[in-house]
Design a protein around this motif. Sequence first.
Motif, PDB file in Angstrom:
ATOM      1  N   ILE A 179       0.825  -1.215   0.000  1.00  0.00           N
ATOM      2  CA  ILE A 179       0.000   0.000   0.000  1.00  0.00           C
ATOM      3  C   ILE A 179       0.862   1.269   0.000  1.00  0.00           C
ATOM      4  CG2 ILE A 179      -1.963  -1.130   1.091  1.00  0.00           C
ATOM      5  CD1 ILE A 179      -1.090   0.265   3.730  1.00  0.00           C
ATOM      6  N   TRP A 229       3.403   3.014   9.273  1.00  0.00           N
ATOM      7  CA  TRP A 229       3.314   2.020   8.208  1.00  0.00           C
ATOM      8  C   TRP A 229       4.653   1.697   7.567  1.00  0.00           C
ATOM      9  CZ3 TRP A 229      -0.500  -1.197   7.299  1.00  0.00           C
ATOM     10  CH2 TRP A 229      -1.786  -0.875   7.764  1.00  0.00           C
ATOM     11  N   THR A 299      -0.887   4.754   0.358  1.00  0.00           N
ATOM     12  CA  THR A 299      -2.320   4.751   0.085  1.00  0.00           C
ATOM     13  C   THR A 299      -2.983   4.221   1.350  1.00  0.00           C
ATOM     14  OG1 THR A 299      -2.007   4.364  -2.285  1.00  0.00           O
ATOM     15  CG2 THR A 299      -4.171   3.845  -1.367  1.00  0.00           C
ATOM     16  N   GLU A 300      -3.575   5.109   2.115  1.00  0.00           N
ATOM     17  CA  GLU A 300      -4.163   4.716   3.393  1.00  0.00           C
ATOM     18  C   GLU A 300      -5.128   3.546   3.191  1.00  0.00           C
ATOM     19  OE1 GLU A 300      -3.701   5.690   6.438  1.00  0.00           O
ATOM     20  OE2 GLU A 300      -2.507   7.533   6.236  1.00  0.00           O
ATOM     21  N   PRO A 301      -5.104   2.573   4.128  1.00  0.00           N
ATOM     22  CA  PRO A 301      -6.070   1.478   4.028  1.00  0.00           C
ATOM     23  C   PRO A 301      -7.483   2.018   3.868  1.00  0.00           C
ATOM     24  CG  PRO A 301      -4.472   1.050   5.761  1.00  0.00           C
ATOM     25  CD  PRO A 301      -4.221   2.461   5.286  1.00  0.00           C
ATOM     26  N   SER A 305      -7.707  -1.033  -0.990  1.00  0.00           N
ATOM     27  CA  SER A 305      -7.059  -2.185  -0.335  1.00  0.00           C
ATOM     28  C   SER A 305      -8.094  -3.179   0.174  1.00  0.00           C
ATOM     29  CB  SER A 305      -6.156  -1.713   0.806  1.00  0.00           C
ATOM     30  OG  SER A 305      -6.867  -0.930   1.746  1.00  0.00           O
ATOM     31  N   ASP A 306      -9.279  -2.688   0.556  1.00  0.00           N
ATOM     32  CA  ASP A 306     -10.347  -3.599   0.980  1.00  0.00           C
ATOM     33  C   ASP A 306     -10.808  -4.478  -0.177  1.00  0.00           C
ATOM     34  OD1 ASP A 306     -10.259  -2.510   3.505  1.00  0.00           O
ATOM     35  OD2 ASP A 306     -12.072  -1.290   3.278  1.00  0.00           O
ATOM     36  N   THR A 309      -8.120  -7.072  -0.838  1.00  0.00           N
ATOM     37  CA  THR A 309      -8.110  -8.026   0.265  1.00  0.00           C
ATOM     38  C   THR A 309      -9.254  -9.031   0.134  1.00  0.00           C
ATOM     39  OG1 THR A 309      -7.046  -6.490   1.800  1.00  0.00           O
ATOM     40  CG2 THR A 309      -8.338  -8.276   2.772  1.00  0.00           C
ATOM     41  N   LYS A 319      -5.860 -14.009   4.265  1.00  0.00           N
ATOM     42  CA  LYS A 319      -6.014 -12.567   4.440  1.00  0.00           C
ATOM     43  C   LYS A 319      -4.635 -11.924   4.318  1.00  0.00           C
ATOM     44  CE  LYS A 319      -7.833  -8.875   7.322  1.00  0.00           C
ATOM     45  NZ  LYS A 319      -8.534  -8.497   8.572  1.00  0.00           N
ATOM     46  N   LEU A 322      -0.932  -5.890   4.855  1.00  0.00           N
ATOM     47  CA  LEU A 322      -0.708  -4.631   4.155  1.00  0.00           C
ATOM     48  C   LEU A 322       0.691  -4.160   4.494  1.00  0.00           C
ATOM     49  CD1 LEU A 322      -4.142  -2.825   4.769  1.00  0.00           C
ATOM     50  CD2 LEU A 322      -3.488  -4.383   2.914  1.00  0.00           C
ATOM     51  N   THR A 324       4.541  -1.914   3.257  1.00  0.00           N
ATOM     52  CA  THR A 324       5.235  -0.887   2.459  1.00  0.00           C
ATOM     53  C   THR A 324       6.693  -1.282   2.243  1.00  0.00           C
ATOM     54  OG1 THR A 324       5.868   0.382   4.435  1.00  0.00           O
ATOM     55  CG2 THR A 324       3.758   0.943   3.394  1.00  0.00           C
ATOM     56  N   VAL A 341      -2.540   0.537  -5.297  1.00  0.00           N
ATOM     57  CA  VAL A 341      -1.924  -0.519  -4.497  1.00  0.00           C
ATOM     58  C   VAL A 341      -1.247  -1.491  -5.455  1.00  0.00           C
ATOM     59  CG1 VAL A 341      -3.627  -0.317  -2.644  1.00  0.00           C
ATOM     60  CG2 VAL A 341      -3.964  -2.014  -4.460  1.00  0.00           C
TER      61      VAL A 341
END
Length: 379
Positions: A179, A229, A299-301, A305-306, A309, A319, A322, A324, A341
């Motif tokens: 991310i 992160w 890129t903030e969750p 990203s959802d 995922t 699962k 996340l 960097t 992402v």
Amino acid sequence: MTHDALALAQALIRCPSVTPADAGAQDVLAGALLALGFEVHRLRFGEAPDGPIDNLFATYGSGSPHFAFAGHTDVVPTGDIAQWSADPFAAEIADGQLIGRGAADMKGAIAAFVAAAARHVERSAPGRVSLIITGDEEGPATFGTQPMLTWLEAQGLVPDMCLVGEPTSAQQLGDTIKIGRRGSLNAWITVNGAQGHVAYPQRAGNPVTRLVAALADLKARVLDSGSDWFDASNLEITDIGVGNPATNVIPAQARARINIRFNDLHRGPDLSDWVRETVSAHAPSAEIIVRISGEAFLTEPGPLSDIVTQAVLAVTGTKPALSTSGGTSDARFIRRLCPVVEFGLVGASMHKADESVAVTDLAALADIYDHVLQQVFTR
């Protein structure tokens, strides 16, 4: 071949597209996309010595949402062919593994893009799906994604979100989504002195002494201890050179190169200023060249990203974490236009002899990308 990720990956690998050569790779890709009804734009940028570079933008549909896959058809050199168990551009399959330069990084992912896009076209969903493909990711990255993004802006084709198919998985397919990435700075330092006899140092000026002192000061600073992160930033000395064959001569010049991988607590220009100030304190006339190849970004969750995922969970039952970690990618350029992402195959063999991917992973990746598209275009 448009529906079969394995067949397309083999066709792409058989094009020896070592940066900056394309060797027909984008012809193969364009043919597959045209067969699906994509509008294909061939974009060539740059001139020698780093160009020209072949790039490709393909798009299907119109309106919103606009989702883009991004990646590169260029690959790194093979290295010593004798270290390979098969021809690196033959795309052979052995023991369930597709072997070849670019299998993991990242012709396999591009083939999975197309296989997923083929299913998307059959669903006739509203919106636009695109592929942003460069031939200049493994090289200087000057005439690839960056000018392509400028072209997309001029054409009014900026995507709403983007997935880069870099081989992010560490141990098994689906364990990691990237991310963000740390920034990267390189600096070339040259300290000039005065050549002389080692027995008469008062008649010379030793540049090595000043260079070593400057490097010691640079290494002594703890840049940070990491952030929410990101891992801690680090500075590494990557080269020192004097080129002095004589044992009784003080050299006239000494050179070094450093690299800083930095997190979101720093900016490239600030680190550049610090490097210059630190070196100048020991060698005021030193020549310093700094190049920042990318700033740290995150890129903030959230929604993107959802989506990825959930797609990974649906196909693999895993699962993903996340992360960097790792080096840089062209996501560092894309992030200025839209959320981005990275997710792709297992990268353990990338850039090595016998680079390979599991055939089953390639099929599963196409399924994951298809699940991503289903979520994007049915939300």
